[in-house]
Design a protein around this motif. Structure first.
Motif, mmCIF file in Angstrom:
data_model
loop_
_atom_site.group_PDB
_atom_site.id
_atom_site.type_symbol
_atom_site.label_atom_id
_atom_site.label_comp_id
_atom_site.label_asym_id
_atom_site.label_seq_id
_atom_site.Cartn_x
_atom_site.Cartn_y
_atom_site.Cartn_z
ATOM 1 N N GLN A 6 0.911 -1.152 0.093
ATOM 2 C CA GLN A 6 -0.085 0.112 0.127
ATOM 3 C C GLN A 6 0.954 1.339 -0.010
ATOM 4 O O GLN A 6 2.057 1.174 0.600
ATOM 5 N N THR A 22 -15.764 7.269 4.343
ATOM 6 C CA THR A 22 -14.407 6.923 3.860
ATOM 7 C C THR A 22 -13.928 6.059 4.800
ATOM 8 O O THR A 22 -12.938 4.982 4.803
ATOM 9 N N ALA A 26 -12.270 2.275 4.600
ATOM 10 C CA ALA A 26 -10.882 1.903 4.700
ATOM 11 C C ALA A 26 -10.792 0.711 5.745
ATOM 12 O O ALA A 26 -9.998 0.038 5.619
ATOM 13 N N LEU A 31 -7.376 -1.320 5.518
ATOM 14 C CA LEU A 31 -6.299 -0.357 5.113
ATOM 15 C C LEU A 31 -5.533 0.138 6.179
ATOM 16 O O LEU A 31 -6.182 0.692 7.105
ATOM 17 N N TYR A 33 -4.222 3.727 7.257
ATOM 18 C CA TYR A 33 -4.172 4.866 6.859
ATOM 19 C C TYR A 33 -3.700 5.737 8.142
ATOM 20 O O TYR A 33 -3.868 5.563 9.241
ATOM 21 N N ASP A 64 -3.237 9.672 -1.371
ATOM 22 C CA ASP A 64 -2.826 8.498 -1.662
ATOM 23 C C ASP A 64 -1.539 8.518 -2.111
ATOM 24 O O ASP A 64 -1.496 8.406 -3.596
ATOM 25 N N ASN A 76 -14.422 6.333 -2.265
ATOM 26 C CA ASN A 76 -14.597 4.675 -1.994
ATOM 27 C C ASN A 76 -14.474 3.797 -2.894
ATOM 28 O O ASN A 76 -13.979 2.808 -2.940
ATOM 29 N N LEU A 79 -10.783 3.502 -3.795
ATOM 30 C CA LEU A 79 -10.226 2.535 -2.830
ATOM 31 C C LEU A 79 -10.438 1.094 -3.074
ATOM 32 O O LEU A 79 -9.525 0.391 -2.964
#
Ligand code: GSH
Length: 226
Positions: A6, A22, A26, A31, A33, A64, A76, A79
């Motif tokens: 990632q 969001t 995630a 993820l 983040y 990102d 979204n 992702l």
């Protein structure tokens, strides 16, 4: 997901806003983040550094790696494509169907949900009953369409929960959320049996519960005297 694959993801916003969408996404994708707290209530969204990320001065936005994106549903869907997981569409047709229902939720429901939400914030005697009634009335036809779809397929893309369900649920959840202030909201959603069951299943997912806990904490922090 394997987070070593990632790039560095930053989510700008506060869970006490649409950034909830969001954060939920995630978490669904597992993820790693960084959450940069940015709130319109404090004027953060009008700072030059943030306007350079999102010139609308709205949240959420993401960064990102070198890529910047805003608009919660676009974020979204991005992702879901960038970091494929069980909630990601498989192939072009599923992805376009996810986009279709996301745009549908924004154009057919979101404005009316926002109207009702904003009215629910007002003291009872200061609410515009005609405006509320019109918003509920306007949602009945699209909710009827959605009821039929869910009765037929269980989930938006059929077979499993995906980003399409997340995006649409993040709009419809407004109704049960404001039920304590505006009981009519829960009566309205209860009238759509399949949508109600689907929404409950969406909101019981661990990622939704975790994002919702973050949202409750963010609202509590706003209300706490400093
Ligand atoms: N369509 C945008 C709407 C974003 C939006 O309006 N966010 C609100 C918070 S829920 C905001 O930033 N409001 C600040 C303002 O209007 O100044 C999205 O879904 O991301």
């Amino acid at each position: 997901m394997d987070t070593s694959q990632q790039t560095k993801l930053t989510i700008y916003g506060t869970a006490a806003s649409r950034t909830f969408r969001t954060i939920w996404m995630a978490k669904e994708l597992g993820l790693d983040y960084r959450h940069e707290p940015v709130d319109f209530r404090t004027g953060d969204t009008q700072q030059d550094w943030y306007l350079a990320i999102n010139p609308n001065g709205h949240i959420p936005s993401i960064r990102d790696g070198d890529f910047t994106l805003w608009e919660s549903f676009a974020v979204n869907l991005y992702l879901a494509r960038k970091y494929p997981g069980s909630v990601s569409p498989n192939g072009l047709e599923e992805e376009m169907t996810a986009i279709q229902w996301s745009i549908w939720a924004l154009t057919e429901l979101n404005t009316h949900c926002d109207t009702i939400l904003l009215q629910s914030f007002r003291p009872t005697g200061q609410r515009d009953a005609a405006l509320i009634a019109h918003a509920f009335e306007s949602m009945r036809k699209p909710l009827g369409v959605f009821e039929h779809h869910i009765a037929t397929f269980d989930w938006i893309l059929g077979g499993r929960f995906t980003v399409a369900d997340l995006n649409v649920a993040s709009v419809i959840r407004t109704l049960p959320r404001i039920a304590s202030e505006l009981p009519q909201a829960s009566d309205e959603i209860a009238g759509f049996d399949k949508v109600s069951g689907w929404l409950t299943a969406c909101l019981q997912r661990p990622a939704a519960v975790a994002a919702s806990d973050m949202q409750s904490e963010a609202y509590a922090a706003i209300r706490r005297p400093s």
